[in-house]
Design an enzyme around this catalytic site. Structure first.
Site, PDB file in Angstrom:
ATOM      1  N   GLU A  60      49.881  15.352  76.176  1.00  0.00           N
ATOM      2  CA  GLU A  60      49.580  16.632  75.535  1.00  0.00           C
ATOM      3  C   GLU A  60      50.182  17.807  76.304  1.00  0.00           C
ATOM      4  OE1 GLU A  60      46.878  13.635  73.999  1.00  0.00           O
ATOM      5  OE2 GLU A  60      47.314  14.253  76.061  1.00  0.00           O
ATOM      6  N   HIS A 129      36.174  12.323  70.036  1.00  0.00           N
ATOM      7  CA  HIS A 129      37.181  12.473  68.979  1.00  0.00           C
ATOM      8  C   HIS A 129      36.608  13.171  67.740  1.00  0.00           C
ATOM      9  CE1 HIS A 129      38.609   9.103  71.432  1.00  0.00           C
ATOM     10  NE2 HIS A 129      39.824   9.329  70.971  1.00  0.00           N
TER      11      HIS A 129
END
Length: 325
Positions: A60, A129
């Site tokens: 990321e 998540h």
């Protein structure tokens, strides 16, 4: 108009902007060959090639850094972080670099980048998540935060985000990806910073965004069956916040219920309530209420997760408490 799902509308918005401007490109984990974790970008690599639809490594920090650097040098990147929960990994690139560079360079550098990421619970993806962490980003000056609540808004706000010269965090709710709706064909832009009255009413303002929009509209219909005429305000953009539409609605109804999926403490609903208290206190006939998730991690268990997510029954109860006491 044509019928599209929420995910198809996002993809169509990306496609329109990539056709319009050769400087627009897409990058992220699995966005090319696989079409993204949720299939939102399926088929784009076939049309635009691997140089403009880039499958990145699982990092990321590098994805966000690629976006910031390419935006600073004149391109218009759309970077995808597979889950908004992972944004903490690359937060420095976002809040210390992307958000501040234009200001620190005296406006000489623009950072026209879009950061797409899915949010929200409801698919049993568990605590790491499933979060709705929009309040993190709304707290950072220099970033715009967009959370569309319909397919048409998803397309229009995506195109507006790509054309904006500032970083835009574009958050997509997982449970809405399959939602169908009428979407304008061709290029379509919805202005960033403009809320939308999804349902007019006179008795109470239900203020919401993203995945809570369909539930709030359903709650409004339930209230109508009991003689309460609720107005539904979809903020669509959190920053910049459309205070004019927000306060006009509260002035009309005299009551406000703020509905969001994120946990209550530190949630963006607190900011909305503060704006109402600071600039619209005289309009109120009752205290401002919030309907939110509890201050706990999101359960994996489907039964517990269902209880965790705010629902129509809780929205109705909050509105009835304000209207009828």
């Amino acid at each position: 108009m044509t019928q599209m799902s929420y995910s198809e509308a996002i993809r169509d918005g990306i496609r329109m902007e990539m056709r319009r401007d050769s400087g627009v490109f897409l990058a992220g984990e699995d966005v090319g060959i696989f079409g993204g974790c949720f299939g939102v970008t399926a088929g784009l690599q076939e049309e635009f090639g691997k140089e403009r639809v880039v499958d990145t490594p699982v990092t990321e920090t590098a994805i966000m850094g690629l976006g910031v650097g390419s935006a600073a040098t004149g391109l218009r990147p759309i970077v995808e972080i597979m889950f908004a929960d992972f944004m903490g990994v690359c937060l420095d690139e976002l809040y210390n670099q992307a958000a501040k560079m234009r200001y620190m360079f005296g406006g000489k550098t623009k950072i026209p980048m879009v950061i797409r990421a899915p949010v929200g619970a409801g698919v049993s993806a568990a605590a790491q998540h499933s979060q709705s962490n929009e309040a993190w980003f709304a707290h950072i000056p220099g970033i715009k935060v967009v959370m569309p609540g319909s397919p048409a808004d998803a397309k229009g706000l995506l195109e507006a985000a790509v054309r904006d010269d500032n970083p835009v965090v574009f958050l997509e709710h997982k449970l809405m990806l399959g939602m169908q709706g009428d979407v304008p064909e061709g290029e379509y832009v919805v202005p960033i910073g403009k809320a939308d009255i999804k349902r007019s009413g006179t008795d109470v303002s239900l203020i919401t965004w993203s995945g809570m929009v369909p539930k709030t509209l359903a709650a409004a219909e339930m209230l109508a069956a009991e003689g309460i005429n609720a107005e539904v305000v979809d903020l669509r953009t959190l920053t910049p916040l459309d205070k004019e539409t927000l306060l006009s609605s509260v002035e009309k109804t005299g009551r406000a219920v703020i509905v969001h999926e994120a946990v209550k403490t530190g949630g963006f609903g607190g900011e909305v309530a503060a704006v109402i208290a600071d600039e619209g206190f005289g309009y109120l006939d009752a205290p401002v209420k919030r309907v939110t998730a509890p201050d706990t991690p999101i359960p994996f268990s489907p039964a517990l997760e269902k209880l965790w997510i705010p629902d129509e029954t809780r929205i109705v109860a909050a509105a009835k408490e304000l209207v009828r006491g």
